[in-house]
Design a protein around this motif. Sequence first.
Motif, PDB file in Angstrom:
ATOM      1  N   VAL A  75      -2.603  11.507  -5.078  1.00  0.00           N
ATOM      2  CA  VAL A  75      -1.646  10.970  -4.097  1.00  0.00           C
ATOM      3  C   VAL A  75      -2.029   9.540  -3.729  1.00  0.00           C
ATOM      4  O   VAL A  75      -1.164   8.653  -3.635  1.00  0.00           O
ATOM      5  CB  VAL A  75      -1.604  11.872  -2.839  1.00  0.00           C
ATOM      6  CG1 VAL A  75      -0.747  11.239  -1.753  1.00  0.00           C
ATOM      7  CG2 VAL A  75      -1.069  13.244  -3.184  1.00  0.00           C
ATOM      8  N   LEU A  76      -3.324   9.322  -3.542  1.00  0.00           N
ATOM      9  CA  LEU A  76      -3.795   7.966  -3.216  1.00  0.00           C
ATOM     10  C   LEU A  76      -3.461   6.997  -4.342  1.00  0.00           C
ATOM     11  O   LEU A  76      -2.946   5.897  -4.108  1.00  0.00           O
ATOM     12  CB  LEU A  76      -5.314   7.987  -2.974  1.00  0.00           C
ATOM     13  CG  LEU A  76      -5.973   6.616  -2.805  1.00  0.00           C
ATOM     14  CD1 LEU A  76      -5.535   5.949  -1.513  1.00  0.00           C
ATOM     15  CD2 LEU A  76      -7.502   6.748  -2.839  1.00  0.00           C
ATOM     16  N   ALA A  79       2.569   2.658  -6.061  1.00  0.00           N
ATOM     17  CA  ALA A  79       3.857   2.395  -5.410  1.00  0.00           C
ATOM     18  C   ALA A  79       3.768   1.129  -4.552  1.00  0.00           C
ATOM     19  O   ALA A  79       4.713   0.328  -4.511  1.00  0.00           O
ATOM     20  CB  ALA A  79       4.266   3.592  -4.549  1.00  0.00           C
ATOM     21  N   GLY A  80       2.631   0.942  -3.889  1.00  0.00           N
ATOM     22  CA  GLY A  80       2.449  -0.258  -3.064  1.00  0.00           C
ATOM     23  C   GLY A  80       2.459  -1.521  -3.912  1.00  0.00           C
ATOM     24  O   GLY A  80       3.026  -2.547  -3.503  1.00  0.00           O
ATOM     25  N   CYS A  81       1.846  -1.442  -5.095  1.00  0.00           N
ATOM     26  CA  CYS A  81       1.835  -2.607  -5.998  1.00  0.00           C
ATOM     27  C   CYS A  81       3.250  -2.935  -6.472  1.00  0.00           C
ATOM     28  O   CYS A  81       3.665  -4.101  -6.496  1.00  0.00           O
ATOM     29  CB  CYS A  81       0.921  -2.341  -7.197  1.00  0.00           C
ATOM     30  SG  CYS A  81      -0.822  -2.335  -6.774  1.00  0.00           S
ATOM     31  N   GLY A 134       0.075   6.216  -4.286  1.00  0.00           N
ATOM     32  CA  GLY A 134       0.371   5.312  -3.181  1.00  0.00           C
ATOM     33  C   GLY A 134       0.041   3.877  -3.520  1.00  0.00           C
ATOM     34  O   GLY A 134       0.827   2.963  -3.255  1.00  0.00           O
ATOM     35  N   VAL A 135      -1.130   3.675  -4.131  1.00  0.00           N
ATOM     36  CA  VAL A 135      -1.534   2.309  -4.513  1.00  0.00           C
ATOM     37  C   VAL A 135      -0.551   1.749  -5.541  1.00  0.00           C
ATOM     38  O   VAL A 135      -0.107   0.594  -5.437  1.00  0.00           O
ATOM     39  CB  VAL A 135      -2.975   2.293  -5.063  1.00  0.00           C
ATOM     40  CG1 VAL A 135      -3.319   0.921  -5.620  1.00  0.00           C
ATOM     41  CG2 VAL A 135      -3.975   2.688  -3.977  1.00  0.00           C
TER      42      VAL A 135
END
Lengths: 240, 228
Positions: free
Chosen positions: B208-209, B215-217, B212-213
Amino acid sequence: MRGTTRALLRLFGVQAGWSFERMNGIGVGFAAEPLIEAEVPAGQRAAARARSAEFFNTHPWLAGLAVGAEVRAEADGVAGPQVERLRTALSSPLGALGDQVFWAGLIPALVALGVMGALRFGWPAVAGAVAAAVACRVAVTVWALRQGLASGLLVGRVVQGSWLPRAGRPLGFVAALLVGLAIPRIAAAALPATHAGAAPLVAGVALAGAALGLRLGARANAVRLGLGTLTLLLLWQAVS
Amino acid sequence: MTVATLLLLLAVGTAAGLDLVSGPQVLLARPFVAGTLSGLVLGDPLTGIVVGATLELYALEVLPVGATRYPDHGPGTVGAVWLGSTLSGAGALGVAVFAALVTAGIGTRSLLLLRRANGAAITRAEGALAAGTPGVLARLQVGGALRDLARSLAMTVVGLGVAALCRRFLPTQGPEAWRLSAVAIGAGAAGALVGAIRTAGRGPRLAVLTGGVAAGCVWTWLRATGGL
């Protein structure tokens, strides 16, 4: 119950007297004192007060469970050694639960939301994150003290059946997702826009630093990494 | 800086330090909160948010568990925001972060001293504690809070002093100054990643982390290229 409001207020500063010798013991004893004065027979108060301030380590948000349960047991006339065993039994599990639910779940999730909100909407998002943290802190502290006072020696069973053990896992996933989203977002917002090489340098330092940190542990924490690399850069700039 | 501004900055830093140790632990100690408040006091909330958010990357590495040693980022953030709001140039953020990290390192030591001072007070009161004497717990707890208040105030003063020294002696302009800010952000991002990976462990939370990273990028890239 008389003394509950004073005990609640004291629970918000439970770590003020934290020491390596007794950890939260003094804070827990201080929070329990108004309830002991109100509920424990006069002849037993001194012993109850002394027991309540012994070594104790727990999560500050959940200290009310221990305070309430201990006072309930003392008020019910439970023998001193049994109260001490209750304290011993509660200490580590409550600490571990609190760390999992709050320090590794709720707080990083609120921080990530607050930071991303601040970068988009400004200070109102920060105010919102703090308000949410305050609301959660008050709700959890009130709940914990009430549960402890109601259950006494049975507090462990009550906690097991409550929302608390089930909250850590979903909150952990939410925190992981939000922190993951926030890291590149923060880096991009803070990035110096004046130089094309900035983004690759940020990414390179981040990945190399993370690899180093995971390999070397606390010896290569972010503060040391940041201070070390910035000092080298400043020296290099001064020389060149 | 006016006296009123200085007093308000000291209040923000002191509140941040108290929230970390004695206080209710409701985010006031977090750099993004202390930074935003400092920025509002200085009339420059944007700098407060950006400096605070960058320092938050460093703070995300830390799990403030029990007896572990951890830095106190709040008071140093106040000085860093003041510094950031008075400097110009591509290296301003880097120098502000440098000042905050120096202060945070000193803050780690101050926490150790505070806990030892609390321990010494408890040792002196052992007899009264064992006897269950009324009032002794209040004296120890209030004493601890007052020591923490003094520590937090002192750390904010130290933070502003370090910031003033950095302002005087460190360069923020020049062709290579942008590297300071880039490295400061990168080191913070490394800390946040390490903290998040350690907390996630090797299970599905790590996936999940990672998602998240990623998706954030993508989100950041889309925003930068005008896709969002």
